[in-house]
Design an enzyme around this catalytic site. Structure first.
Site, PDB file in Angstrom:
ATOM      1  N   GLY A   7      -4.036  61.690  23.667  1.00  0.00           N
ATOM      2  CA  GLY A   7      -3.615  63.028  24.071  1.00  0.00           C
ATOM      3  C   GLY A   7      -4.619  63.804  24.884  1.00  0.00           C
ATOM      4  O   GLY A   7      -4.279  64.791  25.527  1.00  0.00           O
ATOM      5  N   PRO A  59      -4.206  57.798  25.644  1.00  0.00           N
ATOM      6  CA  PRO A  59      -3.384  57.479  24.467  1.00  0.00           C
ATOM      7  C   PRO A  59      -3.573  58.425  23.291  1.00  0.00           C
ATOM      8  O   PRO A  59      -2.677  58.529  22.440  1.00  0.00           O
ATOM      9  CB  PRO A  59      -3.838  56.061  24.109  1.00  0.00           C
ATOM     10  CG  PRO A  59      -5.225  55.957  24.670  1.00  0.00           C
ATOM     11  CD  PRO A  59      -5.185  56.745  25.942  1.00  0.00           C
ATOM     12  N   TYR A  87     -13.645  57.416  39.054  1.00  0.00           N
ATOM     13  CA  TYR A  87     -14.318  57.645  37.782  1.00  0.00           C
ATOM     14  C   TYR A  87     -15.802  57.849  38.079  1.00  0.00           C
ATOM     15  O   TYR A  87     -16.615  56.927  38.077  1.00  0.00           O
ATOM     16  CB  TYR A  87     -14.090  56.489  36.819  1.00  0.00           C
ATOM     17  CG  TYR A  87     -12.660  56.389  36.324  1.00  0.00           C
ATOM     18  CD1 TYR A  87     -11.737  57.413  36.584  1.00  0.00           C
ATOM     19  CD2 TYR A  87     -12.218  55.294  35.602  1.00  0.00           C
ATOM     20  CE1 TYR A  87     -10.433  57.338  36.139  1.00  0.00           C
ATOM     21  CE2 TYR A  87     -10.916  55.208  35.144  1.00  0.00           C
ATOM     22  CZ  TYR A  87     -10.025  56.218  35.425  1.00  0.00           C
ATOM     23  OH  TYR A  87      -8.722  56.137  34.975  1.00  0.00           O
ATOM     24  N   HIS A  93      -3.434  55.125  42.504  1.00  0.00           N
ATOM     25  CA  HIS A  93      -3.713  56.020  41.393  1.00  0.00           C
ATOM     26  C   HIS A  93      -2.659  57.113  41.173  1.00  0.00           C
ATOM     27  O   HIS A  93      -2.336  57.456  40.042  1.00  0.00           O
ATOM     28  CB  HIS A  93      -5.091  56.671  41.585  1.00  0.00           C
ATOM     29  CG  HIS A  93      -5.769  57.038  40.317  1.00  0.00           C
ATOM     30  ND1 HIS A  93      -7.141  57.016  40.163  1.00  0.00           N
ATOM     31  CD2 HIS A  93      -5.289  57.425  39.125  1.00  0.00           C
ATOM     32  CE1 HIS A  93      -7.455  57.386  38.931  1.00  0.00           C
ATOM     33  NE2 HIS A  93      -6.349  57.643  38.289  1.00  0.00           N
TER      34      HIS A  93
END
Length: 289
Positions: A213, A211, A55, A130
């Site tokens: 989309g 969550p 990230y 991951h």
């Protein structure tokens, strides 16, 4: 904040987590804003934060999100002893792309860097592989993870983007407590490929990524009648309805909505108090296929 157990660990975390990715990629907010957001999440009772070594913006920026979270936790005035930080390793970010790297040597190295990025004083609460790299067997990639658990660098292990067969292969190597796969009203594969059912049977926590989309969603939430009508009827946002939909699907699910604004996480936690009937869930299912 309602809590639920993380796998079979005996450790309980908030029923809604904080997805920290938006604070470190692309149009990331100022660091001060992100730290304020994390502090606000903690104030509201969130004790589960999801991150990853990847990230970041690119390889030169690797582990940015982990360091940010550590800085926020270190500067928080309250108690953080119950906060669980879940990180991941196994993806690279050359030129802002996402590339798998399940090399045992790479994973062994990135686990150590993640350990230091998160403070270097206690084991990583939850480390997740991951995404499986087809260049290496699951056993090859997870062997250094098992070693890191024995060495005290990692407390618990999870997997991400895994099939049931791959989860079972992982369990042959090291104890697994969580699975993080994509799941939303527009991406229902965990319902059809058996992963969600397997997590329930095996006592694993399921962490649905994206969550809402993400960029794969072709409709605005407000354009879906079932979601829009329920939001209005229950006095909450359409995002809360989606999180409530996820929670209604299985008791093993802990949603981890991403946030880069304080208002977003303040809204998301309201989903804990939203209950959907079976009929309401079915309406959402039908209109988002």
């Amino acid at each position: 904040m309602e809590n639920q157990q993380l796998g079979k660990t005996g450790i309980f975390v908030s029923a809604i987590g904080l997805g920290a990715m938006p604070m470190s990629i692309y149009d990331r907010p100022p660091e001060s804003q992100s730290i304020q957001l994390i502090h606000r999440a903690l104030d509201l009772g969130i004790t589960f934060i999801d991150t990853a070594d990847s990230y970041c913006q690119d390889e030169s920026d690797k582990h940015h999100n982990e360091r940010l979270i550590h800085k926020a936790l270190s500067s928080y005035q309250g108690d953080v002893s119950q906060v669980v930080v879940a990180t991941k390793g196994g993806l690279m970010r050359p030129n802002q792309s996402w590339v798998r790297n399940g090399s045992p040597e790479h994973l062994r190295q990135t686990i150590r860097v993640s350990f230091e990025a998160l403070g270097g004083k206690k084991p990583i609460d939850l480390w997740q592989y991951h995404s499986p790299d087809p260049e290496y067997t699951i056993a090859e990639s997870l062997t250094p993870v098992k070693e890191a658990v024995a060495e005290g660098l990692i407390r618990f292990v999870g997997v991400s983007n895994f099939s049931v067969a791959q989860i079972k292969q992982a369990q042959d190597v090291v104890e697994i407590v969580s699975v993080q796969n994509q799941y939303s009203p527009w991406e229902r594969q965990p319902e059809t490929d058996g992963v969600l059912e397997y997590c329930e049977q095996a006592g694993l926590t399921f962490l649905p990524w994206s969550p809402f989309g993400g960029r794969r969603r072709h409709q605005n939430l407000e354009e879906i009648p079932a979601i829009a009508h329920l939001a209005q009827a229950k006095g909450v946002s359409v995002y809360c309805i989606v999180l409530a939909w996820l929670r209604s699907k299985s008791p093993c699910i802990i949603p981890i909505p991403g946030a880069s604004k304080i208002s977003s996480i303040e809204d998301s936690i309201n989903a804990v108090n939203v209950k959907l009937s079976e009929a309401e869930v079915q309406k959402i299912d039908q209109q988002t296929k």
